[in-house]
Write a protein that holds these residues in place. Structure first.
Motif, PDB file in Angstrom:
ATOM      1  N   LYS A  64       0.874  -1.185   0.000  1.00 39.09           N
ATOM      2  CA  LYS A  64       0.000   0.000   0.000  1.00 39.09           C
ATOM      3  C   LYS A  64       0.893   1.212   0.000  1.00 39.09           C
ATOM      4  O   LYS A  64       1.840   1.287   0.797  1.00 39.09           O
ATOM      5  N   SER A  69      -6.830   3.113  -4.646  1.00 39.88           N
ATOM      6  CA  SER A  69      -7.771   2.691  -3.600  1.00 39.88           C
ATOM      7  C   SER A  69      -8.248   3.840  -2.722  1.00 39.88           C
ATOM      8  O   SER A  69      -9.167   3.665  -1.915  1.00 39.88           O
ATOM      9  N   SER A 126      -3.220   0.452  -3.769  1.00 38.35           N
ATOM     10  CA  SER A 126      -3.067  -0.877  -3.163  1.00 38.35           C
ATOM     11  C   SER A 126      -2.707  -1.831  -4.270  1.00 38.35           C
ATOM     12  O   SER A 126      -3.485  -2.023  -5.207  1.00 38.35           O
TER      13      SER A 126
END
Ligand code: FAD
Ligand code: MLT
Ligand code: ZN
Length: 471
Positions: free
Chosen positions: A219, A248, A285
């Motif tokens: 991430k 994301s 992500s």
């Protein structure tokens, strides 16, 4: 009435029916916009108890306000002032029932706190992606009843899209066993999606089967400064094109919103806010690897700087740096609440129209009230802004609301309609927007909504006066 309270006590036990003492955590709303009075706070421990409570209430014609974490932004989860409603707290129903790794699902009771659900998924090696600033206290039942959004919708969808099945106690006190973990089930009307987003007005959600995802391999989080709302939207387009489905999170934060975090949480060291009218918090992500994600992410930032879309950016180098950046974003709500009462809007507009909407509406508000402060922030990736209005410096916030709330709401919502938007994106209607909804929702939709309410809750015992206020 004593007989009725005795009946409730016989169902849940004496310690779980509260009629005296300090009940303000159940009766006061989070934003301090209203305070109610409950006949009793009743806390069932399982679904059968909920069913018996509903049957007892039906006999006495006593209405029920379901409550999870009481973090509603729209006064949806407190009792009214009459002292005649029971407050049904689902907080004791907080068990994770099952986790099915192969089916990528978990089934939890509705009083589970969102963070507890995220952690249970993580311990098993999976991701439950719903993320809200209130995740330490809001519950899955509340999330589903409001169809909550939050900061990961751009990739994973809102609460509705993360739910595969429900267990619900209906307004006749019957239990609907709909906890299927099925991804396909075309056997008639979609009851699950009727209850989701119904804000406790159609049934009581007692458990849910939720979707899980594999943990992303990496991430990455970045904070960037932009000189205008147009550039914020431009950056979103570039992020979609560069990152594809890896994008994301995409949050926008206006300068005044960040100044409030800087003022009330000076230890947070808000980056880039002084020299940029807007800052963006982006997250990617990646399912491949940290190095793949970083290369893509750095590529995006370089392109954005070259194209002069962003002025500067900070890429988090560690998990703790990423968390610190997210904490700034999540604390805008608290900073604004600390500053005083405010006029909150939770609107959605097609992304392509966000910039013209903001420019047009900012100008209208500035013309109407000199020195007014606009606290504009939100989930730009979903076209969802919290376009809030705060009293000018030195003006009492309570008086400001009395004087201007109605006119400002009309101005903002008229503008939202002009740009093809909605007056509630993710917080719901509650009691705060129930009158406004009548003016802005399609009249045929309102007629259909009333027929659904009459069919599913003919005695109007579930959260009356919320969402729709006349049957
Ligand atoms: P409550 O506030 O207790 O109830 C909300 C509504 O659901 C009420 O109408 C209530 O009657 C009904 N309800 C609750 N439980 C049940 C049940 N089991 N069955 C039937 N009806 C039920 N919201 C977002 O969408 N996105 C955000 O990013 C976000 N951030 C927030 C940040 C902060 C700091 C705060 C305070 C709030 C935020 N919210 C956000 C709003 C709020 O947290 C959400 O609406 C959340 O989903 C409410 O959950 P809850 O358990 O607190 O529900
Ligand atoms: C958020 O996005 O932080 C929440 O929806 C809460 C708010 O609107 O203040
Ligand atoms: Zn939000």
């Amino acid at each position: 009435m004593n007989e009725f309270l005795n009946k409730l006590t016989s169902i849940v036990g004496p310690t779980h029916v509260q009629t005296s003492g300090d009940l303000s955590k159940y009766e006061q709303d989070w934003r301090k916009r209203a305070k109610g009075k409950a006949l009793a706070v009743v806390s069932p421990g399982n679904t059968e108890e909920v069913s018996l409570i509903v049957k007892a209430c039906l006999t006495q014609n006593v209405s029920i306000v379901p409550q999870g974490g009481n973090t509603s932004m729209v006064v949806g989860s407190i009792p009214n002032e009459t002292g005649t409603q029971i407050l049904l707290s689902l907080q004791r129903m907080n068990k994770v029932r099952t986790l099915d790794a192969l089916n990528l699902t978990m089934t939890v009771e509705s009083g589970c706190v969102l963070q507890q659900v995220q952690q249970a998924a993580e311990q098993a090696g999976y991701l439950f992606p719903l993320s809200l600033g209130s995740q330490g206290s809001c519950t899955i039942g509340g999330n589903l009843s409001t169809n909550a959004g939050g900061t990961q919708v751009v990739r994973y969808g809102n609460a509705r899209e993360l739910c595969l099945g429900l267990e619900v106690v209906s307004a006749t006190g019957e239990i609907w066993h709909g906890l299927s973990g099925l991804r396909k089930d075309n056997t008639g009307y979609d009851l699950k999606n009727l209850y989701i987003g119904s804000e406790g007005t159609l049934g009581i959600i007692t458990a849910a089967t939720l979707k899980l995802y594999p943990m992303p391999a990496a991430k990455l989080t970045a904070w960037a400064g932009v000189q205008s709302i147009e550039q914020a939207v431009e950056l979103l387009g570039l992020a979609h094109r560069t990152l594809g489905p890896a994008l994301s999170g995409f949050e926008v934060m206006g300068q005044f919103a960040l100044s409030l975090v800087d003022k009330h949480f000076p230890q947070m060291n808000v980056p880039l806010w002084k020299e940029n009218p807007y800052c963006i918090l982006l997250e990617a992500s990646d399912n491949e690897s940290e190095s793949h994600a970083r290369a893509q992410f750095e590529g995006l930032m370089e392109k954005a700087i070259e194209a002069e879309i962003i002025t500067d950016a900070v890429i988090a180098e560690s998990l703790s740096q990423a968390k610190a950046l997210w904490l700034i974003r999540e604390n805008i709500t608290m900073a604004q609440a600390t500053e005083g009462l405010n006029i909150k809007h939770d609107i959605s507009i097609p992304v392509s129209k966000i910039a013209p909407f903001v420019l047009h509406t900012d100008a209208l508000i500035a013309k109407k009230i000199e020195g007014v402060n606009i606290v504009n922030f939100g989930h730009l990736g979903d076209g969802n802004l919290h376009y809030n209005v705060q009293a000018p410096q030195g003006v009492d916030s309570k008086q400001f609301l009395i004087d201007f709330e109605h006119d400002i709401n009309t101005l903002v919502y008229d503008s939202v309609m002009e740009y093809g938007g909605s007056i509630s994106a993710e917080h719901g209607v509650g009691s705060l927007k129930v009158d406004t909804l009548k003016d802005y929702k399609d009249p045929t939709a309102l007629v259909l909504m009333r027929s659904i309410k009459r069919a599913l809750d003919p005695q109007n015992i579930f959260n009356p006066g919320r969402v729709i206020n006349s049957l």
